[in-house]
Design a protein around this motif. Structure first.
Motif, short mmCIF file in Angstrom:
data_model
loop_
_atom_site.label_atom_id
_atom_site.label_comp_id
_atom_site.label_asym_id
_atom_site.label_seq_id
_atom_site.Cartn_x
_atom_site.Cartn_y
_atom_site.Cartn_z
N GLU A 179 -6.50 17.75 -88.12
CA GLU A 179 -6.45 18.82 -89.13
C GLU A 179 -5.97 18.22 -90.44
O GLU A 179 -5.12 17.33 -90.45
CB GLU A 179 -5.50 19.95 -88.72
N GLY A 180 -6.51 18.71 -91.52
CA GLY A 180 -6.04 18.31 -92.85
C GLY A 180 -7.02 17.42 -93.57
O GLY A 180 -8.10 17.10 -93.07
N ASP A 181 -6.59 16.98 -94.74
CA ASP A 181 -7.42 16.16 -95.60
C ASP A 181 -6.88 14.74 -95.61
O ASP A 181 -5.76 14.51 -96.09
CB ASP A 181 -7.42 16.77 -97.01
N TYR A 182 -7.64 13.80 -95.09
CA TYR A 182 -7.19 12.41 -95.06
C TYR A 182 -6.94 11.88 -96.47
O TYR A 182 -6.13 10.99 -96.69
CB TYR A 182 -8.22 11.54 -94.34
N GLY A 183 -7.62 12.45 -97.45
CA GLY A 183 -7.50 11.97 -98.82
C GLY A 183 -6.14 12.18 -99.47
O GLY A 183 -5.87 11.60 -100.52
N ILE A 184 -5.27 12.99 -98.89
CA ILE A 184 -3.97 13.21 -99.51
C ILE A 184 -3.14 11.92 -99.54
O ILE A 184 -2.21 11.79 -100.32
CB ILE A 184 -3.14 14.31 -98.79
N GLY A 185 -3.51 10.97 -98.70
CA GLY A 185 -2.75 9.73 -98.69
C GLY A 185 -3.37 8.63 -99.52
O GLY A 185 -3.06 7.46 -99.33
N TRP A 186 -4.19 9.01 -100.50
CA TRP A 186 -4.94 8.00 -101.24
C TRP A 186 -4.04 6.98 -101.93
O TRP A 186 -4.38 5.81 -102.05
CB TRP A 186 -5.85 8.66 -102.29
N ILE A 187 -2.88 7.43 -102.36
CA ILE A 187 -2.03 6.56 -103.16
C ILE A 187 -1.49 5.40 -102.33
O ILE A 187 -1.11 4.35 -102.87
CB ILE A 187 -0.90 7.38 -103.82
N LYS A 188 -1.47 5.58 -100.99
CA LYS A 188 -0.93 4.50 -100.17
C LYS A 188 -1.92 3.33 -100.10
O LYS A 188 -1.54 2.22 -99.79
CB LYS A 188 -0.61 5.00 -98.75
N ASP A 189 -3.18 3.57 -100.38
CA ASP A 189 -4.19 2.51 -100.33
C ASP A 189 -4.33 1.86 -101.69
O ASP A 189 -5.41 1.79 -102.24
CB ASP A 189 -5.54 3.09 -99.88
#
Lengths: 262, 118
Positions: A179-189
């Protein structure tokens, strides 16, 4: 004598009126200048207040801990006593009209879930020769075992062929719930963020020092992450899987990203 | 003489206005310098993490007077926990995600957060 007195009186009255008018004008002028002065003083005070707010502000980041706690809660939800009862979970999800592929947190009754991305990959191996009935998930297995022939057509094994194959091999079975949007963690990449290269170091390769500098500057927005490849506490859990009345050894690979709350 | 009196009057008025503005500024800065906001953050986040990781039938006890100061009030509403410490009246709160029911009680010395199964 009387005439002179009258003249003086008239001149004095005229002078008084002029004086009164000029006093009133200067008072108005003073008032306008005072407004500007007060405005200027207020701006200076605001600047000092703003800089003190920035200097003394300190944000405590607990998102990594939240991610770890959420992983624990997720695994506890899916495997209450270390056993993942696949049939029971899917039955309950159907009864509550929850699609586990997209609403895993709803199934686990986790609230305030806007900030989260969760992914639970449950895998287990059905050992060779085990007698297990076909269901809709076997279709996925059948497609994976598809064989391409010379003229480009794909033929899938029949049930008998599949059973024969399973008699010889272990069968890897899995479920992926999220569940959720994987893109919320973009800043970690950040290695993939090209603009960082220009901002930090004029085109040379990004080093660990650059990463540390970036985290220091933007750490307030860094998500909390737990996944199977985390250096500390990788989120891989050994469980037993109860599938159609039979128990198999399996694993849960859990991934959680916790976004900032701003 | 009149001019001097007028000038003095102006200066006094200016000083009073400047004093008022800086008094407001110092009052606003005082809460930051005393780190009340940081203490509030610590208590809110610690409590939220404890709530998230707790199992049912757990009671969390928060002392009103502790190392971070005096907790004047504690609220749990709309999925967030709000802590007011050392007379700080403003709090944005911190969200928790626990799936259990919370009940808040208090007595003279402590706040009690009871976590129960739904």
């Amino acid at each position: 004598m009387r005439l002179i007195k009258k003249k003086v009186t008239r001149v004095r009255t005229r002078n008084n009126i002029k004086h009164f008018v000029s006093c009133k004008r200067s008072a108005i002028g003073e008032g306008i200048i005072n407004i500007y002065r007060i405005l200027l003083i207020s701006i200076i005070a605001l600047i000092i207040l703003g800089s003190s707010a920035v200097i003394f502000d300190y944000y405590i980041n607990v998102r990594s801990l939240e991610a770890q706690v959420l992983v624990n809660q997720l695994v506890r939800c899916l495997a209450p006593d270390g056993i993942v009862d696949i049939s029971q979970i899917e039955k309950q999800a159907d009864a509550r009209k929850i699609d586990l592929k997209y609403n895993l947190l709803d199934y686990c009754n986790i609230q305030n879930k806007k900030r989260f991305y969760v992914n639970a990959y449950v895998k287990w191996v059905i050992p060779q020769g085990a007698d297990i009935e076909f269901d809709k998930h076997m279709e996925d297995v059948r497609k994976k075992l598809g064989i391409r022939i010379v003229n480009g057509e794909i033929y899938y094994p029949t049930d008998e062929q599949l059973k024969a194959l399973r008699a010889e091999e272990n069968l890897l079975t899995s479920r992926t719930w999220q569940e959720g949007d994987y893109g919320i963690g973009w800043i970690k990449d950040i290695k993939n963020v090209m603009w960082l290269v220009d901002e930090v170091n004029d085109g040379r390769e990004i080093t660990i020092a650059d990463v540390a500098l970036f985290k220091e500057r933007w750490g307030k927005y860094f998500p909390g992450v737990r996944n199977p490849s985390s250096l500390n506490y990788p989120s891989v859990y050994a469980v037993s899987v109860l599938d159609k009345g039979k128990i198999f050894r399996g694993q849960i690979y859990a991934e959680v990203i916790v976004d900032h709350e701003f | 003489m009149r001019k001097k009196a007028g000038l003095l009057q102006q200066v006094v008025i200016h000083l009073i206005l400047i004093g008022l503005i800086f008094a407001l500024f110092f009052m606003a800065a005082e809460s930051r310098v005393n780190s009340r906001a940081i203490k509030q953050q610590i208590i809110e986040k610690q409590t939220a993490l404890l709530i998230d990781s707790a199992v049912p039938d757990t009671t969390l006890v928060l002392k009103k007077i502790n190392q971070y100061g005096t907790i004047d009030n504690l609220e749990i509403k709309e999925g967030r926990i709000f802590v007011y410490v050392n007379k700080l009246t403003d709090s944005r709160g911190y969200p928790y995600f626990s799936r259990y029911i919370m009940r808040l009680e208090s007595d003279k010395d402590n706040f009690y957060i009871k976590i129960m199964e739904k």
